[in-house]
Each structure stands twice: as C-alpha cells, then as structure tokens.
Design a protein around this motif. Structure first.
Motif, PDB file in Angstrom:
ATOM      1  N   PHE A  18      -0.118  28.525 -11.081  1.00 56.31           N
ATOM      2  CA  PHE A  18      -0.467  29.723 -10.317  1.00 56.31           C
ATOM      3  C   PHE A  18      -0.649  29.386  -8.839  1.00 56.31           C
ATOM      4  O   PHE A  18      -0.218  30.130  -7.961  1.00 56.31           O
ATOM      5  N   LYS A  19      -1.286  28.249  -8.540  1.00 59.13           N
ATOM      6  CA  LYS A  19      -1.458  27.840  -7.138  1.00 59.13           C
ATOM      7  C   LYS A  19      -0.108  27.648  -6.464  1.00 59.13           C
ATOM      8  O   LYS A  19       0.090  28.060  -5.315  1.00 59.13           O
ATOM      9  N   SER A  70       7.568  24.800 -12.179  1.00 55.63           N
ATOM     10  CA  SER A  70       6.678  24.682 -11.023  1.00 55.63           C
ATOM     11  C   SER A  70       7.340  23.929  -9.878  1.00 55.63           C
ATOM     12  O   SER A  70       7.177  24.290  -8.707  1.00 55.63           O
ATOM     13  N   PHE A  80      -0.639  37.440  -8.303  1.00 49.72           N
ATOM     14  CA  PHE A  80      -0.730  36.174  -9.036  1.00 49.72           C
ATOM     15  C   PHE A  80      -2.193  35.814  -9.295  1.00 49.72           C
ATOM     16  O   PHE A  80      -2.537  35.352 -10.383  1.00 49.72           O
ATOM     17  N   SER A  83      -3.384  37.892 -12.084  1.00 49.94           N
ATOM     18  CA  SER A  83      -2.822  37.404 -13.355  1.00 49.94           C
ATOM     19  C   SER A  83      -3.544  36.158 -13.836  1.00 49.94           C
ATOM     20  O   SER A  83      -3.799  35.996 -15.034  1.00 49.94           O
ATOM     21  N   ALA A  84      -3.874  35.270 -12.898  1.00 42.79           N
ATOM     22  CA  ALA A  84      -4.602  34.047 -13.268  1.00 42.79           C
ATOM     23  C   ALA A  84      -5.962  34.401 -13.856  1.00 42.79           C
ATOM     24  O   ALA A  84      -6.378  33.842 -14.876  1.00 42.79           O
ATOM     25  N   PRO A 105       1.554  29.371 -17.968  1.00 43.57           N
ATOM     26  CA  PRO A 105       1.134  28.817 -16.673  1.00 43.57           C
ATOM     27  C   PRO A 105      -0.328  28.382 -16.675  1.00 43.57           C
ATOM     28  O   PRO A 105      -1.183  29.052 -17.248  1.00 43.57           O
ATOM     29  N   TRP A 124       9.749  32.143 -11.426  1.00 48.89           N
ATOM     30  CA  TRP A 124       8.474  32.408 -12.111  1.00 48.89           C
ATOM     31  C   TRP A 124       8.676  33.438 -13.218  1.00 48.89           C
ATOM     32  O   TRP A 124       8.220  33.250 -14.348  1.00 48.89           O
TER      33      TRP A 124
END
Length: 125
Positions: free
Chosen positions: A89-90, A56, A108, A111-112, A84, A75
């Motif tokens: 993710f942020k 990260s 993203f 995906s989150a 993650p 990533w």
C-alpha cells in the motif's frame, strides 16, 4: 550447447529470467514512458506476475518515473492473486501521490484501513 544461454535453462527458469530483465528495464532511467508502458503491459499480458513482490516492484518502478496510470493498472490487475500488505500500500500511495494524484492516494489509504492494515508515519514522509 552453449552454457549460460537461456536455451539451456529449464522453461520456468527462463520465465523468471525474462521477468527479472523486464522489471530491471523498468528501473532504467533512460527508457521513455511509452517503453515503460510497453514493458509493464507485456508483463501483465504474460500471466507470469505471481507474487506481491513482483507487483510491488513494477508499481514502484512506474511510480519512480511518474507513470501513475500504469502503476494503477498494475495494482488493479493484482486482483485476488495477492493480498497487499502495508508495504505494498505504501508503494502504491507513493506511486500515485508523487504524481500529484492525491485523491487516488487517499483511496489507497482507505483501502488499507478497510483491510485492517494501519498506516504508520513512514507513509507520510
């Protein structure tokens, strides 16, 4: 022997210090995009990126200098090494979103959601 030198450290401590130095250089505003690319590539090739916090941090540093391609490489290299969380993710969304890569940012977010993580308002500011 010389106290305080890397040679006096246990090899594992030497690796940790090396990673910290390289990650620190990524945050240096004076390095070029090419230098940032070389640094993150060295970190990935080393095989010593181990924690979600390390990944990260590198993603955030690359995003801060609009090296979204590098952030995406880092990533994607995480693979199954780390799961993650919403903070990661942020970080990824900001790294690509700040560079105008909104399609990737949206992927993203998808995906989150698929990972059963729930974006909050902070993500959008």
């Amino acid at each position: 022997h010389v106290f305080g030198s890397d040679a006096a450290l246990h090899p594992a401590a030497q690796v940790q210090r090396w990673k910290q130095r390289l990650r620190g250089w990524l945050w240096n505003p004076e390095i070029t995009r090419k230098e940032a690319s070389d640094i993150y590539s060295a970190l990935l090739r080393s095989g010593h990126m181990e924690t979600l916090a390390e990944y990260s941090d590198v993603v955030a540093a690359l995003g801060a200098r609009s090296c979204w391609e590098g952030a995406l490489d880092v990533w994607n290299s995480m693979g199954s090494a780390c799961k993650p969380d919403m903070i990661a993710f942020k970080t990824a969304v900001r790294a690509v979103g700040n560079a105008g890569q909104w399609e990737i940012a949206m992927s993203f977010l998808e995906s989150a959601t698929s990972a059963r993580l729930h974006p909050d308002q902070e993500l959008f500011f």
